[in-house]
Design a protein around this motif. Sequence first.
Motif, PDB file in Angstrom:
ATOM      1  N   ALA A  99       0.854  -1.186   0.000  1.00  0.00           N
ATOM      2  CA  ALA A  99       0.000   0.000   0.000  1.00  0.00           C
ATOM      3  C   ALA A  99       0.894   1.241   0.000  1.00  0.00           C
ATOM      4  CB  ALA A  99      -0.909  -0.011   1.227  1.00  0.00           C
ATOM      5  N   HIS A 100       0.394   2.331  -0.600  1.00  0.00           N
ATOM      6  CA  HIS A 100       1.230   3.513  -0.791  1.00  0.00           C
ATOM      7  C   HIS A 100       1.857   4.015   0.507  1.00  0.00           C
ATOM      8  CE1 HIS A 100      -1.182   3.730  -4.568  1.00  0.00           C
ATOM      9  NE2 HIS A 100      -0.029   4.148  -5.046  1.00  0.00           N
ATOM     10  N   SER A 101       1.063   4.174   1.559  1.00  0.00           N
ATOM     11  CA  SER A 101       1.609   4.718   2.810  1.00  0.00           C
ATOM     12  C   SER A 101       2.638   3.773   3.413  1.00  0.00           C
ATOM     13  CB  SER A 101       0.476   4.986   3.814  1.00  0.00           C
ATOM     14  OG  SER A 101      -0.237   3.791   4.108  1.00  0.00           O
ATOM     15  N   LEU A 102       2.443   2.462   3.251  1.00  0.00           N
ATOM     16  CA  LEU A 102       3.405   1.493   3.766  1.00  0.00           C
ATOM     17  C   LEU A 102       4.707   1.553   2.981  1.00  0.00           C
ATOM     18  CD1 LEU A 102       1.097  -1.593   4.414  1.00  0.00           C
ATOM     19  CD2 LEU A 102       1.950   0.064   6.070  1.00  0.00           C
ATOM     20  N   ALA A 103       4.603   1.745   1.678  1.00  0.00           N
ATOM     21  CA  ALA A 103       5.792   1.811   0.839  1.00  0.00           C
ATOM     22  C   ALA A 103       6.662   3.016   1.202  1.00  0.00           C
ATOM     23  CB  ALA A 103       5.394   1.873  -0.636  1.00  0.00           C
ATOM     24  N   LEU A 104       6.029   4.137   1.509  1.00  0.00           N
ATOM     25  CA  LEU A 104       6.770   5.369   1.755  1.00  0.00           C
ATOM     26  C   LEU A 104       7.308   5.472   3.176  1.00  0.00           C
ATOM     27  CD1 LEU A 104       4.399   7.855  -0.109  1.00  0.00           C
ATOM     28  CD2 LEU A 104       6.688   7.166  -0.832  1.00  0.00           C
ATOM     29  N   ALA A 105       6.490   5.121   4.153  1.00  0.00           N
ATOM     30  CA  ALA A 105       6.847   5.422   5.539  1.00  0.00           C
ATOM     31  C   ALA A 105       7.179   4.204   6.392  1.00  0.00           C
ATOM     32  CB  ALA A 105       5.705   6.214   6.206  1.00  0.00           C
ATOM     33  N   PHE A 106       6.727   3.019   5.995  1.00  0.00           N
ATOM     34  CA  PHE A 106       6.915   1.833   6.828  1.00  0.00           C
ATOM     35  C   PHE A 106       7.980   0.893   6.288  1.00  0.00           C
ATOM     36  CE2 PHE A 106       5.920  -2.592   7.845  1.00  0.00           C
ATOM     37  CZ  PHE A 106       5.822  -2.539   9.227  1.00  0.00           C
ATOM     38  N   PHE A 107       7.980   0.658   4.998  1.00  0.00           N
ATOM     39  CA  PHE A 107       8.820  -0.373   4.388  1.00  0.00           C
ATOM     40  C   PHE A 107      10.308  -0.209   4.656  1.00  0.00           C
ATOM     41  CE2 PHE A 107      11.327  -2.022   0.845  1.00  0.00           C
ATOM     42  CZ  PHE A 107      10.945  -3.360   0.854  1.00  0.00           C
ATOM     43  N   PRO A 108      10.908   0.978   4.488  1.00  0.00           N
ATOM     44  CA  PRO A 108      12.368   1.077   4.643  1.00  0.00           C
ATOM     45  C   PRO A 108      12.863   0.567   5.993  1.00  0.00           C
ATOM     46  CG  PRO A 108      11.507   3.058   3.613  1.00  0.00           C
ATOM     47  CD  PRO A 108      10.311   2.265   4.065  1.00  0.00           C
ATOM     48  N   LYS A 109      12.221   0.962   7.075  1.00  0.00           N
ATOM     49  CA  LYS A 109      12.645   0.515   8.409  1.00  0.00           C
ATOM     50  C   LYS A 109      12.410  -0.981   8.578  1.00  0.00           C
ATOM     51  CE  LYS A 109      11.789   1.290  13.324  1.00  0.00           C
ATOM     52  NZ  LYS A 109      10.991   2.047  14.327  1.00  0.00           N
ATOM     53  N   TRP A 110      11.268  -1.460   8.086  1.00  0.00           N
ATOM     54  CA  TRP A 110      10.926  -2.871   8.264  1.00  0.00           C
ATOM     55  C   TRP A 110      11.882  -3.785   7.499  1.00  0.00           C
ATOM     56  CZ3 TRP A 110       8.996  -6.412   4.565  1.00  0.00           C
ATOM     57  CH2 TRP A 110       8.635  -7.655   5.095  1.00  0.00           C
ATOM     58  N   ILE A 111      12.149  -3.474   6.224  1.00  0.00           N
ATOM     59  CA  ILE A 111      13.002  -4.355   5.423  1.00  0.00           C
ATOM     60  C   ILE A 111      14.440  -4.322   5.946  1.00  0.00           C
ATOM     61  CG2 ILE A 111      13.667  -2.672   3.661  1.00  0.00           C
ATOM     62  CD1 ILE A 111      12.747  -6.364   3.071  1.00  0.00           C
ATOM     63  N   SER A 112      14.877  -3.191   6.479  1.00  0.00           N
ATOM     64  CA  SER A 112      16.208  -3.098   7.058  1.00  0.00           C
ATOM     65  C   SER A 112      16.345  -4.030   8.254  1.00  0.00           C
ATOM     66  CB  SER A 112      16.494  -1.656   7.481  1.00  0.00           C
ATOM     67  OG  SER A 112      17.753  -1.560   8.109  1.00  0.00           O
ATOM     68  N   ARG A 113      15.326  -4.058   9.108  1.00  0.00           N
ATOM     69  CA  ARG A 113      15.346  -4.948  10.264  1.00  0.00           C
ATOM     70  C   ARG A 113      15.284  -6.407   9.819  1.00  0.00           C
ATOM     71  NH1 ARG A 113      14.073  -4.493  15.714  1.00  0.00           N
ATOM     72  NH2 ARG A 113      13.592  -2.282  15.420  1.00  0.00           N
ATOM     73  N   LEU A 114      14.446  -6.690   8.803  1.00  0.00           N
ATOM     74  CA  LEU A 114      14.293  -8.063   8.325  1.00  0.00           C
ATOM     75  C   LEU A 114      15.616  -8.611   7.800  1.00  0.00           C
ATOM     76  CD1 LEU A 114      12.265 -10.348   7.791  1.00  0.00           C
ATOM     77  CD2 LEU A 114      11.863  -9.342   5.536  1.00  0.00           C
ATOM     78  N   GLN A 115      16.377  -7.773   7.109  1.00  0.00           N
ATOM     79  CA  GLN A 115      17.644  -8.225   6.538  1.00  0.00           C
ATOM     80  C   GLN A 115      18.702  -8.503   7.608  1.00  0.00           C
ATOM     81  OE1 GLN A 115      18.122  -6.640   2.092  1.00  0.00           O
ATOM     82  NE2 GLN A 115      17.976  -4.957   3.533  1.00  0.00           N
TER      83      GLN A 115
END
Length: 310
Positions: A99-115
């Motif tokens: 979703a647009h808001s997740l792509a902009l504000a949520f995804f970067p922090k989440w994928i960094s932690r996942l990696q």
Amino acid sequence: MNLESKWLEDFVALSNTRSFSASARQRHVTQPAFSRRIRALEQAVGTTLVDRSTTPVSLTPEGQLFLVTARNLTEQLSECLAHLRGLSMANETLDIAAAHSLALAFFPKWISRLQQGLGELPTRLSAMNVGDAIHALREGNCDLMLAYYDPYASMQLDAEVFPSFSVAKVNMLPVCAPLENGAPRFPLTGQDDTSQDVIPLLSYTQGAFLGRSVKMLLKNDPLRLRLRTVFEMAMAEGLKGMALQGVGMAWIPDFCIRDELSSGKLVRAGNEAWDIPLEIRLYRCSLVHKPGIDKLWKQLMNLPRDFLEA
């Protein structure tokens, strides 16, 4: 004969639910559109496949025979597409729809932690509305989908077709720009308040997932009579921009406005009673078989919650 693969998938869904309305919800189309697609399939094969005179609907003898072919074709096509797209994640980029808001504000922090738990994970992110993301996931055009989950919203996903797990709990907060004294410019009031002041609302467009959640909150509340929509947009970031300009108040996910709340550029328009709890979940499609994704999904299931949750 001119057949579309989505008609076959529609027919298989109808054979499972025996309900046009339930199948339409499962296939994420309106019931009239779903009915037209089933009729188009019947016209293409030249016979009636569904007995509409019964409740629930049933398949005609021809429909029962055709169901075997439809299931085989959809399964073979899915397997073939999975093979063509590659069998290993090692040499491929992970495609995620969000979703647009997740792509902009949520995804970067989440994928960094996942990696941190999985190591380097080449990723391609596509921002789109929920309906388009579901279609992309079902058709194998993306591997995973990051989306909101709200148990009270109207559109739900079949857990067997779209298995998922939670990656975050968030709240939508009612916010607006402040007055000079720091008070909200457009305050919400309790149900016992007699104020009739109109509140300018920055609203999500019709069909937007977050908009449905707001409607559910206001469904039986007198406040809805005082709200006047002055601006509409599907993206939370767009509503935030208008709220910062003092145009009106809006319900916006908390992770989108942390900096603005901290700096005082935005303030709450109401207390916690007006918050809308939401969950963010990661989805895959069980109808699309890709060994690389199967392996990744198992790895995700074995990660500690600290890595999965942002």
